[in-house]
Scaffold this active site. Structure first.
Site, PDB file in Angstrom:
ATOM      1  N   ASP A  98      25.641   8.414  16.036  1.00 19.19           N
ATOM      2  CA  ASP A  98      24.241   8.564  15.632  1.00 19.19           C
ATOM      3  C   ASP A  98      23.676   9.796  16.354  1.00 19.19           C
ATOM      4  O   ASP A  98      23.732   9.876  17.587  1.00 19.19           O
ATOM      5  CB  ASP A  98      23.444   7.307  16.023  1.00 19.19           C
ATOM      6  CG  ASP A  98      22.300   7.025  15.060  1.00 19.19           C
ATOM      7  OD1 ASP A  98      22.152   5.860  14.642  1.00 19.19           O
ATOM      8  OD2 ASP A  98      21.585   7.979  14.709  1.00 19.19           O
ATOM      9  N   ASP A 199      19.572  10.954  12.512  1.00 18.78           N
ATOM     10  CA  ASP A 199      18.327  10.204  12.604  1.00 18.78           C
ATOM     11  C   ASP A 199      17.143  11.064  12.149  1.00 18.78           C
ATOM     12  O   ASP A 199      16.973  12.192  12.621  1.00 18.78           O
ATOM     13  CB  ASP A 199      18.134   9.810  14.077  1.00 18.78           C
ATOM     14  CG  ASP A 199      17.021   8.816  14.269  1.00 18.78           C
ATOM     15  OD1 ASP A 199      17.170   7.690  13.770  1.00 18.78           O
ATOM     16  OD2 ASP A 199      16.012   9.165  14.887  1.00 18.78           O
ATOM     17  N   GLU A 254      19.659  10.531   7.573  1.00 22.40           N
ATOM     18  CA  GLU A 254      18.657   9.502   7.347  1.00 22.40           C
ATOM     19  C   GLU A 254      17.391  10.240   6.937  1.00 22.40           C
ATOM     20  O   GLU A 254      16.771  10.912   7.752  1.00 22.40           O
ATOM     21  CB  GLU A 254      18.372   8.674   8.605  1.00 22.40           C
ATOM     22  CG  GLU A 254      17.456   7.519   8.285  1.00 22.40           C
ATOM     23  CD  GLU A 254      16.564   7.075   9.429  1.00 22.40           C
ATOM     24  OE1 GLU A 254      16.294   7.887  10.326  1.00 22.40           O
ATOM     25  OE2 GLU A 254      16.145   5.921   9.421  1.00 22.40           O
ATOM     26  N   HIS A 327      19.732  -1.535  10.953  1.00 22.38           N
ATOM     27  CA  HIS A 327      19.064  -2.047  12.166  1.00 22.38           C
ATOM     28  C   HIS A 327      17.550  -1.892  12.093  1.00 22.38           C
ATOM     29  O   HIS A 327      16.824  -2.359  12.985  1.00 22.38           O
ATOM     30  CB  HIS A 327      19.610  -1.291  13.383  1.00 22.38           C
ATOM     31  CG  HIS A 327      19.255   0.153  13.337  1.00 22.38           C
ATOM     32  ND1 HIS A 327      19.771   1.040  12.408  1.00 22.38           N
ATOM     33  CD2 HIS A 327      18.387   0.862  14.073  1.00 22.38           C
ATOM     34  CE1 HIS A 327      19.234   2.219  12.579  1.00 22.38           C
ATOM     35  NE2 HIS A 327      18.402   2.154  13.586  1.00 22.38           N
ATOM     36  N   ASP A 328      17.075  -1.223  11.027  1.00 24.13           N
ATOM     37  CA  ASP A 328      15.622  -1.028  10.865  1.00 24.13           C
ATOM     38  C   ASP A 328      15.039  -1.943   9.801  1.00 24.13           C
ATOM     39  O   ASP A 328      13.826  -1.882   9.545  1.00 24.13           O
ATOM     40  CB  ASP A 328      15.330   0.416  10.406  1.00 24.13           C
ATOM     41  CG  ASP A 328      15.566   1.430  11.490  1.00 24.13           C
ATOM     42  OD1 ASP A 328      15.866   2.581  11.139  1.00 24.13           O
ATOM     43  OD2 ASP A 328      15.465   1.072  12.681  1.00 24.13           O
TER      44      ASP A 328
END
Ligand code: TEU
Ligand code: CA
Length: 556
Positions: A98, A199, A254, A327-328
């Site tokens: 990430d 990210d 993302e 995870h969000d």
């Protein structure tokens, strides 16, 4: 067809804090991941996307990085990382790290220096502005509530933070920042990693002049408009030249706010930027006045419309990622399916069928392969996520949302739902830790756990395993053209995939009511490829689809 390994791969996302604890401190860690790699090998995944494991004060659970070249103490050491990577590669599993470079932690040495003085060499690594009429430089809101600006008395200026106050945004207009980032990326690539998930990469280029944004009706702050900014593609093409093009990597951006048109640039087939993007049109459906804080469900027609747009308009131009959870997000089974005890298993399998039979790279979020569902949180003190806690205080404090309603919304849509410990077995804390877990464990762990499901041929786990293994055998699943049938149907999602003279028909009943469907003549004589119910052969013409039934027919 332009074949690529990352187009044929299935990716598994690990949220390290909640995956497996090896030393009894209640926090997942790298050695815990290493101890569970045979489980992932058995499942059949090809790539692991590992959420951040770098040094961090954990204001946002690792998405606030204070040292990009050190491992977070709670997660282990760089030796633990090297061993984990080596064990992954021994099993033929690639590792995508990430990359969080829209912002750092305020404890990163660059920011510690930057805030010292206006003429510090690191000052322009971040975005500092003077007050405007004695207040914040503009009306932007942070994604984690409050203003996107924090006043720093040391130099009497504000700094920008689109996320928490401890996540100052990097100034990507500064070539020194870009060089630091690229050097760090090369350092990780030289260690042998296989790619990056980037990210909020669509936010790194801010609009010229940082103008006020539109305040949504009922909202408190302006929208920063920081998505798909004026120089974002220049920066990513530079990153591609300086780093990505030198290795055989998979990269996924993302991209909050990305449109299909923009995605064609971010993930263009010419490979000048990234391999693929995460789009948020689907998971942002059914948002309300206060964004995600709502109890609205997504109508199937909207779900089909959005998925179909991305499937059909990117085809041949760019590559799709396929995800319903991460995870969000709340657990996809709870959000888009039916997590009741009666229907949990068939519904989880139906959702997986609907997603995995599409064109694109599928992402499995840890625990979704078990049919894990949202976890009941009874008190604000049980939440761990800064986004949820801040939103509760801001929206109830401003009298915008009643506390009981906000608790309900947090339970339905909060990120902590996906961050409860992975449920390995029916022992204490679901086998995740021998200590006290950092966050509550789902109450259904005694039945919903990997050990039970690996042993049960009809489990959600073994169904995911079949889907994942099918993708390795069937080029049509990867490269076949998608076509939606019956767009107006509000209960059934039916689409075809076509590759040469081969066709698949994917039928998914999103309701618990039995539905009628007429299988097109084209599929007379087709065979059942996979289903979440026992099937007695396939035939064209009228058929019934039982509660949450998913059937895939394959022409021979
Ligand atoms: O998320 C970016 C983002 O847009 C999130 O705000 C997310 O969409 C939202 O929380 C959904 O409600 C990335 C990471 O995935 C997230 O975990 C981090 O908190 C965030 O960036 C800041 O790094
Ligand atoms: Ca641990």
């Amino acid at each position: 067809m332009d074949k690529k390994w990352w187009k044929e791969a299935v990716v598994y996302q690990i949220y390290p804090r909640s995956f497996m604890d090896s030393n009894g401190d209640g926090i997942g860690d790298l050695n815990g991941i290493t101890s569970r790699l045979d489980y992932l090998k058995d499942l059949g995944v090809d790539v692991i996307w590992l959420s951040p494991v770098y040094q961090s004060p954990n204001d946002d659970n690792g998405y606030d990085i204070s040292d990009y070249r050190a491992i977070m103490q709670e997660f282990g050491t760089m030796e633990d990382f090297d061993r984990m990577l080596s064990e992954m590669h021994k099993r033929g599993i690639r590792l995508v790290m990430d990359l969080v470079v829209n912002h750092t932690s305020d404890e990163h040495k660059w920011f510690v220096e930057s805030r010292k003085s206006k003429d510090n060499p690191y000052r322009d690594y971040y975005i500092w502005r003077d007050a405007k009429e004695g207040k914040e430089p503009n009306n932007w809101g942070s994604c984690f509530s409050g203003s996107a600006w924090k006043y720093d008395p040391q130099t009497e200026m504000y700094y920008l933070h689109l996320f928490s106050t401890k996540q100052p945004d990097l100034n990507w207009e500064n070539p020194a920042v870009r060089k630091e980032v690229f050097d760090m990326m090369n350092w990780w690539c030289e260690k042998g990693i296989d790619g990056f998930r980037m990210d909020v990469i669509s936010m790194i280029s801010k609009p010229e002049g940082l103008p006020d944004g539109k305040i949504p009706e009922g909202g408190l702050y302006g929208d920063s408009g920081c998505v798909n900014g004026p120089h974002v593609h220049e920066y990513l093409q530079e990153m591609n030249r300086e780093v990505l093009s030198k290795y055989d990597l998979m990269t996924v951006g993302e991209c909050a706010g990305v449109t299909i048109e923009e995605a064609e640039k971010y993930a263009s087939a010419d490979g000048k930027e990234l391999s693929m993007v995460f789009q948020f049109e689907l998971v942002d459906l059914a948002s309300g006045t206060y964004g995600k804080w709502t109890d609205k469900r997504v109508p199937l027609k909207d779900f089909k419309r959005v998925m179909t747009a991305w499937q059909t308009e990117l085809e041949g131009k760019a590559w799709n990622s396929l995800f319903l959870g991460n995870h969000d997000q709340p657990r996809c089974l709870s959000r888009f399916g039916d997590d009741s005890p009666e229907y949990r298993v068939v519904s989880a399998k139906m959702l997986a069928t609907c997603l995995h039979m599409m064109q694109g790279t599928p992402y499995v979020y840890q625990g979704d392969e078990l049919g894990m569902k949202n976890v009941p949180f009874h008190d604000l003190s049980e939440f761990r996520d800064i986004e949820s806690i801040n939103a509760f205080h801001e929206l109830t404090g401003a009298g915008k949302v009643a506390p009981d309603d906000m608790m309900r919304y947090l339970n339905l849509r909060g990120r902590d739902n996906a961050r409860t410990p992975m449920q390995w077995d029916d022992t204490a804390s679901a086998g995740f830790t021998t200590g006290t877990p950092w966050i509550k464990v789902g109450p259904d762990y005694e039945t919903v756990n990997a050990k039970n499901e690996m042993a049960d041929p009809d489990s959600v786990y073994n169904y995911y395993k079949k889907l994942i293994h099918l993708r390795k055998e069937k080029d049509i699943m990867v490269y076949g053209t998608y076509e939606l049938l019956d767009p107006e149907d509000e209960a059934l999602y039916v689409y075809t995939r076509t590759l040469g003279d081969q066709k698949l028909l994917v039928m998914c009943n999103f309701t618990k009511e039995e539905q009628e469907y007429t299988v097109p003549e084209t599929f007379a004589g087709a065979e059942v490829l996979i289903s979440n119910y026992p099937q007695s052969g396939a035939a064209a013409g009228a058929r019934k689809l039982r509660a949450y039934e998913a059937v895939v027919l394959e022409t021979k």
